[in-house]
Write a protein that holds these residues in place. Structure first.
Motif, mmCIF file in Angstrom:
data_model
loop_
_atom_site.group_PDB
_atom_site.id
_atom_site.type_symbol
_atom_site.label_atom_id
_atom_site.label_comp_id
_atom_site.label_asym_id
_atom_site.label_seq_id
_atom_site.Cartn_x
_atom_site.Cartn_y
_atom_site.Cartn_z
ATOM 1 N N GLU A 68 0.809 -1.221 0.000
ATOM 2 C CA GLU A 68 0.000 0.000 0.000
ATOM 3 C C GLU A 68 0.834 1.260 0.000
ATOM 4 O O GLU A 68 2.022 1.228 0.286
ATOM 5 C CB GLU A 68 -0.986 -0.003 1.170
ATOM 6 C CG GLU A 68 -0.347 0.056 2.530
ATOM 7 C CD GLU A 68 -0.679 1.332 3.271
ATOM 8 O OE1 GLU A 68 -1.590 1.331 4.076
ATOM 9 O OE2 GLU A 68 0.024 2.332 3.071
ATOM 10 N N HIS A 69 0.148 2.327 -0.345
ATOM 11 C CA HIS A 69 0.736 3.660 -0.224
ATOM 12 C C HIS A 69 -0.358 4.577 0.320
ATOM 13 O O HIS A 69 -1.489 4.561 -0.160
ATOM 14 C CB HIS A 69 1.236 4.195 -1.558
ATOM 15 C CG HIS A 69 1.932 5.500 -1.403
ATOM 16 N ND1 HIS A 69 3.225 5.590 -0.941
ATOM 17 C CD2 HIS A 69 1.510 6.763 -1.574
ATOM 18 C CE1 HIS A 69 3.573 6.856 -0.860
ATOM 19 N NE2 HIS A 69 2.549 7.598 -1.241
ATOM 20 N N THR A 70 -0.003 5.336 1.316
ATOM 21 C CA THR A 70 -0.940 6.275 1.916
ATOM 22 C C THR A 70 -0.330 7.666 1.841
ATOM 23 O O THR A 70 0.869 7.830 2.071
ATOM 24 C CB THR A 70 -1.236 5.881 3.380
ATOM 25 O OG1 THR A 70 -1.835 4.589 3.381
ATOM 26 C CG2 THR A 70 -2.177 6.862 4.044
ATOM 27 N N GLY A 71 -1.148 8.644 1.512
ATOM 28 C CA GLY A 71 -0.629 9.993 1.389
ATOM 29 C C GLY A 71 -1.678 11.047 1.678
ATOM 30 O O GLY A 71 -2.866 10.748 1.814
ATOM 31 N N LEU A 72 -1.209 12.252 1.751
ATOM 32 C CA LEU A 72 -2.067 13.411 1.987
ATOM 33 C C LEU A 72 -2.061 14.295 0.750
ATOM 34 O O LEU A 72 -1.003 14.550 0.169
ATOM 35 C CB LEU A 72 -1.548 14.233 3.169
ATOM 36 C CG LEU A 72 -1.583 13.577 4.531
ATOM 37 C CD1 LEU A 72 -0.879 14.466 5.555
ATOM 38 C CD2 LEU A 72 -3.013 13.302 4.960
ATOM 39 N N SER A 73 -3.227 14.788 0.382
ATOM 40 C CA SER A 73 -3.360 15.751 -0.715
ATOM 41 C C SER A 73 -3.931 17.030 -0.126
ATOM 42 O O SER A 73 -5.104 17.077 0.268
ATOM 43 C CB SER A 73 -4.288 15.197 -1.796
ATOM 44 O OG SER A 73 -3.728 14.022 -2.345
ATOM 45 N N ILE A 74 -3.100 18.042 -0.035
ATOM 46 C CA ILE A 74 -3.482 19.311 0.585
ATOM 47 C C ILE A 74 -4.128 20.193 -0.472
ATOM 48 O O ILE A 74 -3.549 20.443 -1.529
ATOM 49 C CB ILE A 74 -2.240 20.000 1.206
ATOM 50 C CG1 ILE A 74 -1.634 19.070 2.278
ATOM 51 C CG2 ILE A 74 -2.606 21.360 1.781
ATOM 52 C CD1 ILE A 74 -0.277 19.514 2.784
ATOM 53 N N ASP A 75 -5.335 20.652 -0.168
ATOM 54 C CA ASP A 75 -6.100 21.439 -1.140
ATOM 55 C C ASP A 75 -5.336 22.658 -1.638
ATOM 56 O O ASP A 75 -5.261 22.901 -2.838
ATOM 57 C CB ASP A 75 -7.448 21.870 -0.547
ATOM 58 C CG ASP A 75 -8.428 20.720 -0.422
ATOM 59 O OD1 ASP A 75 -8.082 19.565 -0.789
ATOM 60 O OD2 ASP A 75 -9.551 20.959 0.056
ATOM 61 N N ARG A 76 -4.758 23.438 -0.724
ATOM 62 C CA ARG A 76 -4.105 24.684 -1.153
ATOM 63 C C ARG A 76 -2.809 24.446 -1.918
ATOM 64 O O ARG A 76 -2.244 25.374 -2.492
ATOM 65 C CB ARG A 76 -3.897 25.633 0.023
ATOM 66 C CG ARG A 76 -2.816 25.242 0.967
ATOM 67 C CD ARG A 76 -2.602 26.328 1.993
ATOM 68 N NE ARG A 76 -1.787 25.843 3.085
ATOM 69 C CZ ARG A 76 -1.447 26.565 4.094
ATOM 70 N NH1 ARG A 76 -1.848 27.815 4.179
ATOM 71 N NH2 ARG A 76 -0.706 26.072 5.045
#
Length: 187
Positions: A68-76
């Motif tokens: 798996e890969h987990t990540g964050l996508s920041i809107d700004r």
């Protein structure tokens, strides 16, 4: 009755190994976990990243596996760091990450997990995501990386503060649920 699957879950992160085991167990499946470091290509393309990791792991292990890969996508940041979250986190750590990205009202983020099943013939992917905000300061146990700064929508605590409650709502749970649906149709 618990059903054991001849599939390995591969990660070098002991917290991911434990969490994956717990999530599969909630579905009454037992899966073997294996701590193994897999090189991650540095790309924002999570599909390319996860497929590359699955092929590498399968070439080393030679058995059906899930990675798996987990990540964050920041809107700004227009979705960054996404596939590059680990690199961002390793450089910034909790305090700096929260200081840079945890300032309301521009602190919205999506946490996503993508699982890849590889059996040597095919790679299948399963996704889960949850919206939230970045906390202004890290809160909770700092062992599981950005869990200290991610507050899911509708909650006042970070994942790190939630304990077992996290496994009822997380992006990893959604991805595991989709994987289990496939298992139940296919095995």
């Amino acid at each position: 009755m618990t059903r054991e699957l001849d599939i390995r879950f591969i990660s070098s992160n002991p917290y991911k190994l434990e969490e994956f085991e717990q999530l599969m167990s909630a579905h009454r499946y037992k899966i073997r976990t294996l701590s193994m470091k897999i090189f991650e290509i540095q790309t924002e393309d999570v599909d390319q990243l996860i497929e590359d990791k699955a092929v590498q792991a399968f070439n080393r292990l030679g058995r059906p596996l899930v990675i798996e890969h987990t990540g964050l996508s920041i809107d700004r940041l227009n979705g960054l760091p996404g596939g590059l979250t680990q690199m961002f986190w390793d450089r910034l750590q909790g305090d700096k990450f929260a200081a840079l990205f945890g300032v309301p009202p521009d602190n919205t983020v999506t946490a996503s997990t993508k699982l890849a099943y590889c059996d040597g013939r095919r790679i299948l992917t399963f996704e889960g995501s949850i919206k939230g905000q970045i906390a202004e300061i890290p809160r909770g146990d700092r062992h599981f990386q950005w869990d200290t700064v991610f507050i899911p929508d509708g909650y006042g605590q970070t994942f790190a503060e939630m304990g077992a409650e996290k496994n009822k709502i997380s992006m990893r749970k959604s991805a595991v649920d989709a994987f289990v649906e496939w298992i139940e149709r296919s095995f």
